[in-house]
Design an enzyme around this catalytic site. Structure first.
Site, PDB file in Angstrom:
ATOM      1  N   GLU A  87       0.854  -1.192   0.000  1.00 48.47           N
ATOM      2  CA  GLU A  87       0.000   0.000   0.000  1.00 48.47           C
ATOM      3  C   GLU A  87       0.894   1.248   0.000  1.00 48.47           C
ATOM      4  OE1 GLU A  87      -2.877   0.040   3.160  1.00 48.47           O
ATOM      5  OE2 GLU A  87      -3.628   2.026   2.621  1.00 48.47           O
ATOM      6  N   ASN A 131      -6.644   1.535   2.716  1.00 49.24           N
ATOM      7  CA  ASN A 131      -7.354   2.797   2.945  1.00 49.24           C
ATOM      8  C   ASN A 131      -6.898   3.874   1.961  1.00 49.24           C
ATOM      9  OD1 ASN A 131      -8.582   1.514   5.092  1.00 49.24           O
ATOM     10  ND2 ASN A 131      -7.245   2.407   6.650  1.00 49.24           N
ATOM     11  N   ASN A 178     -12.005  -0.608  -1.153  1.00 52.15           N
ATOM     12  CA  ASN A 178     -11.393  -1.197   0.038  1.00 52.15           C
ATOM     13  C   ASN A 178     -12.235  -0.909   1.273  1.00 52.15           C
ATOM     14  OD1 ASN A 178      -8.990  -2.314   1.601  1.00 52.15           O
ATOM     15  ND2 ASN A 178      -9.188  -0.276   2.532  1.00 52.15           N
ATOM     16  N   GLU A 179     -12.538  -1.942   2.040  1.00 56.14           N
ATOM     17  CA  GLU A 179     -13.203  -1.804   3.357  1.00 56.14           C
ATOM     18  C   GLU A 179     -14.297  -0.737   3.345  1.00 56.14           C
ATOM     19  OE1 GLU A 179     -10.214  -1.448   6.458  1.00 56.14           O
ATOM     20  OE2 GLU A 179      -9.647  -3.537   6.214  1.00 56.14           O
ATOM     21  N   TYR A 201      -7.010  -8.824  11.322  1.00 57.23           N
ATOM     22  CA  TYR A 201      -5.705  -8.711  11.976  1.00 57.23           C
ATOM     23  C   TYR A 201      -5.850  -9.233  13.406  1.00 57.23           C
ATOM     24  CZ  TYR A 201      -4.424  -5.712   8.050  1.00 57.23           C
ATOM     25  OH  TYR A 201      -4.163  -5.227   6.789  1.00 57.23           O
ATOM     26  N   GLU A 223      -6.519  -9.278   3.266  1.00 55.54           N
ATOM     27  CA  GLU A 223      -5.670  -8.662   4.302  1.00 55.54           C
ATOM     28  C   GLU A 223      -5.721  -9.555   5.534  1.00 55.54           C
ATOM     29  OE1 GLU A 223      -5.907  -4.476   5.333  1.00 55.54           O
ATOM     30  OE2 GLU A 223      -6.574  -3.994   3.296  1.00 55.54           O
ATOM     31  N   GLN A 251       1.388  -6.553   5.435  1.00 55.65           N
ATOM     32  CA  GLN A 251       1.720  -6.258   4.062  1.00 55.65           C
ATOM     33  C   GLN A 251       3.064  -6.910   3.734  1.00 55.65           C
ATOM     34  OE1 GLN A 251       1.019  -2.103   3.081  1.00 55.65           O
ATOM     35  NE2 GLN A 251      -0.920  -2.025   4.181  1.00 55.65           N
TER      36      GLN A 251
HETATM   37  O1  AHR Z   1      -3.075  -2.782   6.099  1.00 57.19           O
HETATM   38  C1  AHR Z   1      -3.321  -1.614   6.826  1.00 57.19           C
HETATM   39  C2  AHR Z   1      -4.759  -1.136   6.700  1.00 57.19           C
HETATM   40  O2  AHR Z   1      -5.612  -2.034   7.332  1.00 57.19           O
HETATM   41  C3  AHR Z   1      -5.317  -1.054   5.299  1.00 57.19           C
HETATM   42  O3  AHR Z   1      -5.024   0.155   4.683  1.00 57.19           O
HETATM   43  C4  AHR Z   1      -6.790  -1.180   5.516  1.00 57.19           C
HETATM   44  O4  AHR Z   1      -7.446  -1.760   4.427  1.00 57.19           O
HETATM   45  C5  AHR Z   1      -6.910  -1.996   6.795  1.00 57.19           C
HETATM   46  O5  AHR Z   1      -7.775  -1.430   7.699  1.00 57.19           O
END
Ligand code: AHR
Length: 497
Positions: A27, A72, A172-173, A244, A292, A347
């Site tokens: 990113e 993001n 994205n999201e 995450y 992700e 990432q």
């Molecule tokens: O990977 C970091 C961030 O986590 C990304 O930009 C977003 O998509 C997620 O919330």
């Protein structure tokens, strides 16, 4: 000694692994691009400004696809700012991460980097502040040969051959209130549907990924997927999942059970996809893109200079228990390979990443680098059905957690079998007994292991103690292997005919 048992039958396959399950993510965030993959002043930079040592390290991970440019970031990005002569590219405020983006790196630079790193691009379009028009123009710019405004613009920018990007994320999201241009499910469903239709009208060979929930804990989880898929089902090929993990409470046992939540998340999204499929009497199947996933919490809240360029952001330093969870997550993704076709370790460089660099200086490979490299390199072929009879334990947050979690991959020529296994038990060895049926002649050839480290042990620029070692080959007779798995260990047992 405690014992766990499993039986593997050559014919009993969960499914063929789509290699894109070993994807990753770059990113425009922190030092992922600037100071990570791109550092023109670095002594090891090539003629394009790409760090050759980073490319070498990425190649060893064998990553077949890399998602770009966000995250993001993409929800405020004008792709046109990042193409053409560099001196004309605008500097802009980057609102997602509070920095300045000078756009000296953009679409064509990333696609050149992909070629050098032996990978492909999974491109995301901005459905936050932009819409159908910008999305279909980007597909034309990237994938149409020539003879139209946007394809000729690419040629004018020095890229004669089309990039032929196959995989496209529809934003994205978009369920997340933090997202620029966040929308209610119904609005996003319509926008994603129309964008996907227009993008596929430009190039009908592409595949699209609709945004699912930003994590399993979202208040709108379930409703979001049901509503958006009901509207856009026919125009999309995959639905995204993001998750995450953290160990903020310092509870290793619960942390190492968190892939059980991930499994529930996957199963729930599969059910929703198939509910919509059934409701519509559709023959089309929507699969999953877990685009992700990682551990992310060590770096949270670190200060940085607002509106600076490429500050240190989200630079988690991973420890040994993180490597174990990453191994467990990979086991979970593979176990669901019949439906999870794409997944991205988020990432790749510097930002919550397996590879860390110094601007202009050295790099090191984090603890989590190794389980990912093992699974990506040896986990090619088909996943075998595997029921494991394992001792169990309870943790503060989870009940009935199997000590041993494992997945096994048979190569396409059926001459190689690789068993990946984690012993989550913090104190006891477990003897793992694997019975192989219809796999005469399989012999252990390599046993790679990570064990015996303090859960908080980390790697760094000066020393990297948390690395895999070769363990002694296990005993094997009558098609049965017996493997001692030490407490808190990551294990890769390779068999060949
Ligand atoms: O990977 C970091 C961030 O986590 C990304 O930009 C977003 O998509 C997620 O919330």
């Amino acid at each position: 000694m405690k014992t766990a048992k499993t039986t593997l039958v050559k014919e009993f396959k969960v499914g063929q692994i789509d290699k894109r399950i070993y994807g990753s993510f770059i990113e425009h965030l922190g030092r992922a691009v600037y100071g990570g993959i791109y550092d023109p002043e670095h002594p090891l930079a090539d003629e394009d400004g790409f760090r050759k040592d980073v490319i070498e390290s990425v190649k060893k991970l064998n990553v077949p696809v890399v998602r770009y440019p966000g995250g993001n970031f993409v929800s405020g990005y004008n792709w046109e700012d990042g193409v053409g002569p560099k001196e004309l590219r605008p500097k802009k405020l980057e609102l997602a991460w509070g920095v300045t983006e000078d756009n000296s790196f953009g679409t064509n630079e990333f696609l050149s980097w992909c070629k050098k790193a032996d990978t492909e691009c999974m491109m995301a379009v901005n459905l936050g502040t932009r819409g159908v028009d910008a999305a279909r123009n980007l597909v034309e710019y990237c994938n149409h040969a020539s003879g139209t405004y946007y394809s000729d613009l690419r040629v004018k920018h020095g890229v004669k051959e089309p990039h032929n990007i196959k995989l496209w994320c529809l934003g994205n999201e978009m369920d997340g209130p933090w997202q620029l241009g966040h929308k209610p499910a119904e609005d996003y469903g319509h926008l994603a549907n129309e964008a996907a239709k227009a993008m596929k009208a430009v190039d009908n060979s592409i595949e699209t990924v609709i945004c699912g929930s930003s994590n399993y804990g979202m208040r709108t989880f379930g409703e979001w997927e049901t509503t958006t898929l009901d509207i856009a089902y026919d125009a999309v090929n995959y639905v995204s999942l993001h998750q995450y993990f953290d160990n903020r409470s310092g509870d290793t046992a619960s942390f190492l059970a968190k892939n059980m939540d991930m499994e529930r998340f996957i199963k729930s999204v599969v059910s929703i996809c198939d509910y919509i499929k059934g409701k519509k009497h559709s023959k089309h199947t929507v699969n999953l893109s877990f685009d992700e996933w990682n551990v992310w919490y060590h770096s949270n809240g670190e200060p940085f200079e607002k509106w600076s360029k490429a500050p240190h952001q989200l630079e988690d330093i991973y420890n040994f228990e993180d490597a174990l969870l990453v191994g467990l997550i990979l086991i979970t993704l593979l176990r669901n390979c019949d439906r999870v076709k794409v997944a991205c370790l988020a990432q790749l460089v510097n930002v919550i990443a397996p590879i860390m660099t110094e601007n202009g200086g050295r790099l090191f490979e984090q603890t989590i680098y190794y389980p990912f490299a093992h699974v990506s390199n040896f986990g090619r072929g088909s996943v075998l059905h595997q029921v494991i009879d394992s001792p169990m334990h309870d943790t503060r947050e989870f009940s009935l957690v199997p000590d041993i979690d494992s997945v096994s991959v048979l190569s396409d020529d059926e001459n190689e079998l690789t068993v990946f296994a984690v012993n989550r038990n913090a104190t006891d060895d477990v003897l793992f007994e694997i019975k192989m049926i219809e796999m005469d002649g399989m012999k252990p050839v390599e046993f790679i292991q990570m064990s015996g480290h303090d859960v908080n042990a980390v790697n760094g620029f000066d020393a990297s103690p948390v690395k895999p070692v070769n363990a002694g080959l296990p005993e094997m007779s009558d098609g049965r292997a017996q493997i001692k798995l030490p407490p808190l260990s990551w294990n890769v047992i390779r068999f060949k005919k």
